[in-house]
Design a protein around this motif. Structure first.
Motif, PDB file in Angstrom:
ATOM      1  N   LEU A   1       5.502  -3.429  -6.162  1.00  0.00           N
ATOM      2  CA  LEU A   1       5.609  -1.934  -7.101  1.00  0.00           C
ATOM      3  C   LEU A   1       5.199  -1.034  -6.168  1.00  0.00           C
ATOM      4  O   LEU A   1       6.023   0.107  -6.032  1.00  0.00           O
ATOM      5  N   VAL A   2       4.338  -1.074  -5.447  1.00  0.00           N
ATOM      6  CA  VAL A   2       3.912  -0.133  -4.669  1.00  0.00           C
ATOM      7  C   VAL A   2       5.017   0.240  -3.601  1.00  0.00           C
ATOM      8  O   VAL A   2       5.160   1.424  -3.113  1.00  0.00           O
ATOM      9  N   SER A   3       5.493  -0.944  -2.823  1.00  0.00           N
ATOM     10  CA  SER A   3       6.714  -0.909  -1.913  1.00  0.00           C
ATOM     11  C   SER A   3       7.913  -0.217  -2.588  1.00  0.00           C
ATOM     12  O   SER A   3       8.437   0.657  -1.817  1.00  0.00           O
ATOM     13  N   ALA A   4       8.192  -0.525  -3.854  1.00  0.00           N
ATOM     14  CA  ALA A   4       9.441   0.121  -4.498  1.00  0.00           C
ATOM     15  C   ALA A   4       9.302   1.551  -4.810  1.00  0.00           C
ATOM     16  O   ALA A   4      10.203   2.292  -4.513  1.00  0.00           O
ATOM     17  N   LEU A   5       7.880   2.104  -4.949  1.00  0.00           N
ATOM     18  CA  LEU A   5       7.813   3.516  -5.051  1.00  0.00           C
ATOM     19  C   LEU A   5       7.920   4.288  -3.884  1.00  0.00           C
ATOM     20  O   LEU A   5       8.171   5.303  -3.347  1.00  0.00           O
ATOM     21  N   ARG A   6       7.174   3.655  -2.945  1.00  0.00           N
ATOM     22  CA  ARG A   6       7.132   4.219  -1.546  1.00  0.00           C
ATOM     23  C   ARG A   6       8.650   4.323  -0.936  1.00  0.00           C
ATOM     24  O   ARG A   6       8.972   5.251  -0.074  1.00  0.00           O
ATOM     25  N   LEU A   7       9.421   3.357  -0.999  1.00  0.00           N
ATOM     26  CA  LEU A   7      10.793   3.297  -0.551  1.00  0.00           C
ATOM     27  C   LEU A   7      11.875   3.881  -1.433  1.00  0.00           C
ATOM     28  O   LEU A   7      12.848   3.695  -1.328  1.00  0.00           O
TER      29      LEU A   7
ATOM     30  N   THR B   1       1.331   8.450  -7.274  1.00  0.00           N
ATOM     31  CA  THR B   1       0.022   8.092  -7.095  1.00  0.00           C
ATOM     32  C   THR B   1      -0.748   7.387  -8.234  1.00  0.00           C
ATOM     33  O   THR B   1      -1.463   6.398  -8.025  1.00  0.00           O
ATOM     34  N   GLY B   2      -0.407   7.655  -9.154  1.00  0.00           N
ATOM     35  CA  GLY B   2      -0.724   7.036 -10.438  1.00  0.00           C
ATOM     36  C   GLY B   2      -0.609   5.767 -10.679  1.00  0.00           C
ATOM     37  O   GLY B   2      -1.341   4.674 -10.854  1.00  0.00           O
ATOM     38  N   ALA B   3       0.847   5.323 -10.269  1.00  0.00           N
ATOM     39  CA  ALA B   3       1.253   3.755 -10.451  1.00  0.00           C
ATOM     40  C   ALA B   3       0.573   3.065  -9.050  1.00  0.00           C
ATOM     41  O   ALA B   3       0.271   2.334  -9.572  1.00  0.00           O
ATOM     42  N   THR B   4       0.391   3.726  -8.057  1.00  0.00           N
ATOM     43  CA  THR B   4      -0.165   2.943  -6.938  1.00  0.00           C
ATOM     44  C   THR B   4      -1.637   2.733  -7.187  1.00  0.00           C
ATOM     45  O   THR B   4      -2.052   1.346  -7.033  1.00  0.00           O
ATOM     46  N   THR B   5      -2.336   3.819  -7.793  1.00  0.00           N
ATOM     47  CA  THR B   5      -3.833   3.249  -8.132  1.00  0.00           C
ATOM     48  C   THR B   5      -3.796   2.027  -9.103  1.00  0.00           C
ATOM     49  O   THR B   5      -4.668   1.181  -9.153  1.00  0.00           O
ATOM     50  N   PHE B   6      -2.829   2.388 -10.368  1.00  0.00           N
ATOM     51  CA  PHE B   6      -2.905   1.027 -11.315  1.00  0.00           C
ATOM     52  C   PHE B   6      -2.658  -0.339 -10.496  1.00  0.00           C
ATOM     53  O   PHE B   6      -3.224  -1.366 -10.709  1.00  0.00           O
ATOM     54  N   ALA B   7      -1.685  -0.289  -9.793  1.00  0.00           N
ATOM     55  CA  ALA B   7      -1.344  -1.510  -8.872  1.00  0.00           C
ATOM     56  C   ALA B   7      -2.465  -1.800  -8.409  1.00  0.00           C
ATOM     57  O   ALA B   7      -2.575  -3.169  -8.080  1.00  0.00           O
ATOM     58  N   GLY B   8      -3.212  -1.224  -7.544  1.00  0.00           N
ATOM     59  CA  GLY B   8      -4.357  -1.768  -6.824  1.00  0.00           C
ATOM     60  C   GLY B   8      -5.375  -2.390  -7.685  1.00  0.00           C
ATOM     61  O   GLY B   8      -6.028  -3.341  -7.272  1.00  0.00           O
ATOM     62  N   VAL B   9      -5.525  -1.737  -8.801  1.00  0.00           N
ATOM     63  CA  VAL B   9      -6.684  -2.262  -9.832  1.00  0.00           C
ATOM     64  C   VAL B   9      -6.021  -3.706 -10.385  1.00  0.00           C
ATOM     65  O   VAL B   9      -6.972  -4.333 -10.344  1.00  0.00           O
ATOM     66  N   VAL B  10      -4.783  -3.523 -10.708  1.00  0.00           N
ATOM     67  CA  VAL B  10      -4.213  -5.077 -11.616  1.00  0.00           C
ATOM     68  C   VAL B  10      -4.230  -5.995 -10.311  1.00  0.00           C
ATOM     69  O   VAL B  10      -4.507  -7.459 -10.705  1.00  0.00           O
TER      70      VAL B  10
END
Length: 404
Positions: free
Chosen positions: A297-303, A373-382
């Motif tokens: 998910l983080v990779s998808a958002l960054r790219l 940023t919101g989605a990246t933070t979420f991904a880290g927690v989950v």
């Protein structure tokens, strides 16, 4: 017309087809659970609400579900499955009417709340009813039928909503008319099921679902993997359409609905694929899939990659599916029939609570700092929660593991 017989706790069992038919009400109610997903962008455009408000509306569903779980499990074990299931199906029909006529955020919130109540009752009583129908000789089949019906229904809802809203008039109405028909058929199936009456019991009717000592490890293992998995899929369902539209340039409702369908198709298919594996293997695989989903998910958002976002959604579905099936399998093997619904409710409380809090937090965080940023933070927690879940499984799974 003959009734569908079941006598849990005896040697008598029913045919495979009857077990799957008993799972139909679970599927029909869960079609409604995610049917609004591709329509949120339509309502956002018509009613003008933010990402935070969107996730708050979604969270109303979780609130209703958790509230139902505090009652439905105990009620189902005491008075029987049918008196809980029939009102749940009726509530789902009322929710359909509210969705189809919604002209404000408040009506959407009430519709989501009623949907959550219906789903919570179905999770507790409906899934236990499938186990009752299967009997002692078909416990693993019943767990597979109930779990796959849940995730397949959850996937069909947004797919149908996306297709119907893009191809037919009244984009926020047609899907709910179709769903009322499905629910009517589910009501008829529940009426025909010959389910045992509950034995009654003592103690409070409203309480945090309790589990007998012999089943606590099973519920813990289910929550450890199911909770991160369903939290990941809840994020895709609530904020996924906004991410697709604003960040990834894919605003078509069929795309949003199709992605949710593929996510839950993965959740369904993986359960059949791993149904004969050891419990520990299933749960560890689910935790790994969820952790990998968050990395993707983080990779998808960054790219800004739609393909990677789709892969992340499918992995999230696989994580939820394996965690859910593993938990249900462990519970059915460890908990007696008269406490089964309450144990199911306990697992779902543990799973759905973070599935409400974390996506809601991510929605309001995204309003403040941006979706990425919101989605990246979420991904880290989950992702971290999935790793912790895997560690719990490695330590505790041996006590309830079951071979092929």
């Amino acid at each position: 017309m003959a009734t569908l017989m079941a006598r849990p706790g005896t040697a008598r069992s029913t045919g495979t087809a009857t077990v799957w038919l008993a799972a139909w009400p679970v599927l029909a109610v869960f079609v409604l659970s995610n049917a609004p997903t591709p329509l949120y962008v339509v309502w956002q455009g018509e009613l003008g609400f933010s990402s935070g408000t969107l996730t708050a509306v979604f969270a109303c569903y979780i609130v209703g579900l958790l509230g139902a779980l505090l009652v439905a499990g105990v009620l189902s074990d005491r008075i029987g499955r049918k008196p809980v299931l029939l009102p749940a199906v009726v509530l789902a029909m009322i929710a359909c009417v509210l969705f189809a006529t919604a002209g404000s955020v408040a009506v959407l919130a009430v519709a989501r709340l009623l949907t959550g109540i219906a789903v919570g009752a179905t999770v507790s009583a409906g899934m236990a009813a499938v186990t009752d129908i299967g009997g002692p000789e078909r416990k693993r089949l019943a767990a597979l039928a109930a779990s796959s019906a849940m995730v397949l229904g959850a996937g069909f809802g947004p797919l149908l909503a996306g297709l119907l809203s893009e191809t037919l008039p009244a984009p926020t109405v047609t899907i709910f008319v179709v769903e009322i028909v499905l629910l009517a058929s589910a009501f008829a199936v529940v009426v025909r099921l010959d389910l045992p009456k509950g034995p009654g019991g003592r103690g409070p009717w409203i309480r945090i679902p309790a589990v007998a000592p012999g089943g606590r490890t099973a519920v813990l293992l289910g929550i450890a993997v199911f909770a991160p998995g369903i939290t990941a899929t809840s994020f895709v369902l609530s904020l996924g359409p906004s991410l697709l539209s604003s960040l990834l340039g894919a605003g078509n409702r069929i795309v949003a609905g199709g992605l949710a369908f593929v996510m839950f198709l993965g959740a369904t298919g993986i359960q059949f694929a791993v149904s004969r594996l050891r419990l520990r293997t299933i749960l560890l695989g689910g935790a790994a899939a969820t952790a990998l989903s968050m990395i993707t998910l983080v990779s998808a958002l960054r790219l800004s990659s739609f393909v990677l976002f789709g892969v992340a959604a499918i992995l999230a579905g696989i994580g939820q599916g394996m965690g859910q099936f593993g938990g249900l399998t462990a519970i059915s093997a460890s908990v007696s029939a008269d406490r089964l619904a309450e144990a199911n409710a306990a697992q779902n409380v543990g799973g759905y609570l973070p599935a409400a809090v974390l996506p809601l937090s991510a929605g309001f965080l995204s309003d403040a700092v941006g979706l990425t940023t919101g989605a990246t933070t979420f991904a880290g927690v989950v992702g971290a929660a999935a790793v912790v879940g895997a560690l719990i499984v490695r330590v505790r799974a041996a006590t309830v593991d079951s071979p092929r």
